[in-house]
Design a protein around this motif. Structure first.
Motif, PDB file in Angstrom:
ATOM      1  N   TRP A  84      26.102 -18.272 -24.504  1.00 25.36           N
ATOM      2  CA  TRP A  84      26.867 -17.122 -24.998  1.00 25.36           C
ATOM      3  C   TRP A  84      26.061 -16.362 -26.043  1.00 25.36           C
ATOM      4  O   TRP A  84      26.435 -16.285 -27.211  1.00 25.36           O
ATOM      5  CB  TRP A  84      28.181 -17.634 -25.585  1.00 25.36           C
ATOM      6  CG  TRP A  84      29.273 -16.613 -25.745  1.00 25.36           C
ATOM      7  CD1 TRP A  84      29.899 -16.279 -26.920  1.00 25.36           C
ATOM      8  CD2 TRP A  84      29.885 -15.809 -24.739  1.00 25.36           C
ATOM      9  NE1 TRP A  84      30.862 -15.327 -26.688  1.00 25.36           N
ATOM     10  CE2 TRP A  84      30.872 -15.016 -25.366  1.00 25.36           C
ATOM     11  CE3 TRP A  84      29.678 -15.665 -23.362  1.00 25.36           C
ATOM     12  CZ2 TRP A  84      31.669 -14.107 -24.657  1.00 25.36           C
ATOM     13  CZ3 TRP A  84      30.460 -14.766 -22.661  1.00 25.36           C
ATOM     14  CH2 TRP A  84      31.438 -14.007 -23.303  1.00 25.36           C
ATOM     15  N   PRO A  85      24.933 -15.770 -25.641  1.00 25.87           N
ATOM     16  CA  PRO A  85      24.106 -15.026 -26.599  1.00 25.87           C
ATOM     17  C   PRO A  85      24.831 -13.778 -27.097  1.00 25.87           C
ATOM     18  O   PRO A  85      25.695 -13.232 -26.394  1.00 25.87           O
ATOM     19  CB  PRO A  85      22.860 -14.669 -25.789  1.00 25.87           C
ATOM     20  CG  PRO A  85      23.293 -14.740 -24.359  1.00 25.87           C
ATOM     21  CD  PRO A  85      24.347 -15.786 -24.290  1.00 25.87           C
TER      22      PRO A  85
ATOM     23  N   PRO B 207      41.830  -6.974 -26.495  1.00 28.30           N
ATOM     24  CA  PRO B 207      41.374  -6.925 -27.903  1.00 28.30           C
ATOM     25  C   PRO B 207      41.242  -8.293 -28.566  1.00 28.30           C
ATOM     26  O   PRO B 207      40.378  -8.496 -29.408  1.00 28.30           O
ATOM     27  CB  PRO B 207      42.463  -6.084 -28.579  1.00 28.30           C
ATOM     28  CG  PRO B 207      43.016  -5.240 -27.479  1.00 28.30           C
ATOM     29  CD  PRO B 207      42.966  -6.090 -26.249  1.00 28.30           C
ATOM     30  N   ASN B 208      42.104  -9.229 -28.201  1.00 31.29           N
ATOM     31  CA  ASN B 208      42.069 -10.557 -28.822  1.00 31.29           C
ATOM     32  C   ASN B 208      42.020 -11.653 -27.754  1.00 31.29           C
ATOM     33  O   ASN B 208      43.001 -12.358 -27.520  1.00 31.29           O
ATOM     34  CB  ASN B 208      43.288 -10.759 -29.727  1.00 31.29           C
ATOM     35  CG  ASN B 208      43.295  -9.794 -30.892  1.00 31.29           C
ATOM     36  OD1 ASN B 208      42.395  -9.821 -31.719  1.00 31.29           O
ATOM     37  ND2 ASN B 208      44.301  -8.940 -30.949  1.00 31.29           N
ATOM     38  N   PRO B 209      40.898 -11.805 -27.087  1.00 28.77           N
ATOM     39  CA  PRO B 209      40.807 -12.829 -26.031  1.00 28.77           C
ATOM     40  C   PRO B 209      40.802 -14.235 -26.611  1.00 28.77           C
ATOM     41  O   PRO B 209      40.426 -14.456 -27.757  1.00 28.77           O
ATOM     42  CB  PRO B 209      39.469 -12.512 -25.361  1.00 28.77           C
ATOM     43  CG  PRO B 209      38.660 -11.881 -26.456  1.00 28.77           C
ATOM     44  CD  PRO B 209      39.632 -11.090 -27.276  1.00 28.77           C
ATOM     45  N   VAL B 210      41.218 -15.186 -25.809  1.00 30.10           N
ATOM     46  CA  VAL B 210      41.171 -16.594 -26.190  1.00 30.10           C
ATOM     47  C   VAL B 210      39.816 -17.151 -25.785  1.00 30.10           C
ATOM     48  O   VAL B 210      39.389 -17.001 -24.636  1.00 30.10           O
ATOM     49  CB  VAL B 210      42.301 -17.396 -25.505  1.00 30.10           C
ATOM     50  CG1 VAL B 210      42.160 -18.879 -25.823  1.00 30.10           C
ATOM     51  CG2 VAL B 210      43.661 -16.878 -25.956  1.00 30.10           C
ATOM     52  N   LYS B 211      39.119 -17.782 -26.717  1.00 31.50           N
ATOM     53  CA  LYS B 211      37.807 -18.352 -26.439  1.00 31.50           C
ATOM     54  C   LYS B 211      37.927 -19.868 -26.363  1.00 31.50           C
ATOM     55  O   LYS B 211      38.389 -20.511 -27.305  1.00 31.50           O
ATOM     56  CB  LYS B 211      36.815 -17.959 -27.535  1.00 31.50           C
ATOM     57  CG  LYS B 211      35.391 -18.462 -27.293  1.00 31.50           C
ATOM     58  CD  LYS B 211      34.464 -17.976 -28.392  1.00 31.50           C
ATOM     59  CE  LYS B 211      33.034 -18.478 -28.186  1.00 31.50           C
ATOM     60  NZ  LYS B 211      32.128 -18.033 -29.257  1.00 31.50           N
ATOM     61  N   VAL B 212      37.547 -20.444 -25.242  1.00 34.09           N
ATOM     62  CA  VAL B 212      37.602 -21.886 -25.034  1.00 34.09           C
ATOM     63  C   VAL B 212      36.179 -22.411 -24.929  1.00 34.09           C
ATOM     64  O   VAL B 212      35.396 -21.946 -24.095  1.00 34.09           O
ATOM     65  CB  VAL B 212      38.388 -22.246 -23.751  1.00 34.09           C
ATOM     66  CG1 VAL B 212      38.399 -23.753 -23.540  1.00 34.09           C
ATOM     67  CG2 VAL B 212      39.814 -21.702 -23.832  1.00 34.09           C
ATOM     68  N   VAL B 213      35.828 -23.361 -25.771  1.00 31.19           N
ATOM     69  CA  VAL B 213      34.476 -23.932 -25.785  1.00 31.19           C
ATOM     70  C   VAL B 213      34.554 -25.399 -25.380  1.00 31.19           C
ATOM     71  O   VAL B 213      35.331 -26.166 -25.941  1.00 31.19           O
ATOM     72  CB  VAL B 213      33.837 -23.820 -27.180  1.00 31.19           C
ATOM     73  CG1 VAL B 213      32.457 -24.463 -27.181  1.00 31.19           C
ATOM     74  CG2 VAL B 213      33.744 -22.363 -27.606  1.00 31.19           C
TER      75      VAL B 213
ATOM     76  N   ALA C  64      23.186 -25.910 -26.017  1.00 26.30           N
ATOM     77  CA  ALA C  64      23.051 -27.312 -25.619  1.00 26.30           C
ATOM     78  C   ALA C  64      22.835 -27.407 -24.118  1.00 26.30           C
ATOM     79  O   ALA C  64      23.305 -26.573 -23.350  1.00 26.30           O
ATOM     80  CB  ALA C  64      24.293 -28.106 -26.024  1.00 26.30           C
ATOM     81  N   ALA C  65      22.105 -28.439 -23.699  1.00 25.16           N
ATOM     82  CA  ALA C  65      21.803 -28.653 -22.292  1.00 25.16           C
ATOM     83  C   ALA C  65      22.696 -29.743 -21.709  1.00 25.16           C
ATOM     84  O   ALA C  65      23.311 -30.529 -22.440  1.00 25.16           O
ATOM     85  CB  ALA C  65      20.336 -29.044 -22.127  1.00 25.16           C
TER      86      ALA C  65
END
Length: 260
Positions: free
Chosen positions: A30-31, A44-50, A57-58
């Motif tokens: 996610w550059p 405008p306000n998306p939910v970000k799931v990591v 990381a690989a």
């Protein structure tokens, strides 16, 4: 897709769809530049799931082997690795080159050395790329040379080995490349050649190797472990990525009065 030149295609598709839609975007990395583009398409306000670490990381199912060597030694070393990893000429091995002409030259050299190989890159016609990929996928020719056009979207669970003949321009590309193996719960091997020309990425590579619990060669550490700060085209190296949930800026209007 945004990072590979498909931005206008995405915009064209969105213009022809309803504005009342649900949009999901997925990426292994996610550059900042891709982040900025994605924000233009999302609510405008998306939910970000990591999943996993937010740092680069690989895949931990991939054994990463890095060799620091002289540029001229790469081809002979490649042949030795093919004798090791592809001796039966039945298992799938994917070799990455940096440039299109380099991919063609490398494929021709391998063919002259007796290896059955296909090649794909951006200058090949789509039908040729599709045919070569089909031969690689069905096992008719399980050795392929490719540029970064194959670093994303190539979902073939049985690629056993990835060889980075030329190191990519960014660490995001490196993570995508080695992610072509070790898929669907299987283990994989990524063997990478690192030369003096790539020393600017040594620090980031060391971090990726350490995060995955991989061996960091002493020759790589000699280049140093400095990591270059992220830069903005507008604000330079002091740029800090703004989180998507940050408070919105307030508009302040000043009147044109000259009175105190």
């Amino acid at each position: 897709m945004l990072d590979m030149g498909f931005e206008e295609d995405v915009r064209s598709i969105l213009r022809k769809t309803s504005s009342a839609r649900q949009m999901l975007m997925f990426s292994a990395t996610w550059p900042p530049k891709v982040h900025e583009l994605a924000q233009q398409f999302m609510d405008p306000n998306p939910v970000k799931v990591v999943v996993g670490s937010e740092d680069l990381a690989a895949n931990h199912d991939v054994m990463q082997i890095v060799e620091v060597l002289n540029d001229r030694a790469r081809y002979d070393r490649l042949i030795a690795l093919l004798d090791k990893y592809h001796k039966t000429q039945r298992n799938r091995v994917l070799i990455f080159a940096l440039y299109k002409n380099e991919a063609d030259r490398l494929a021709n050299m391998l063919q002259k050395s007796g290896w059955k190989v296909v090649c794909i890159h951006g200058d090949r016609k789509q039908q040729d790329r599709t045919h070569s990929l089909s031969l690689f996928k069905n096992g008719s020719c399980p050795l392929m040379v490719a540029t970064d056009v194959a670093a994303r979207g190539l979902d073939i669970p049985d690629v056993e080995v990835v060889i980075n003949y030329s190191f990519p321009l960014t660490m995001e590309d490196y993570v995508h490349r080695i992610g072509r193996t070790g898929r669907a719960g299987k283990k994989g091997v990524a063997h990478t050649f690192f030369t003096q020309q790539n020393k600017g990425l040594a620090g980031e590579l060391v971090n990726v190797l350490r995060e995955a619990g991989q061996v960091v060669p002493a020759a790589l550490l000699k280049f140093g472990t400095h990591v270059k700060k992220k830069e903005s085209q507008l604000y330079g190296a002091h740029f800090k990525e703004i989180p998507v949930d940050a408070p919105k800026a307030k508009k302040i209007t000043f009147d044109d009065s000259d009175e105190d």
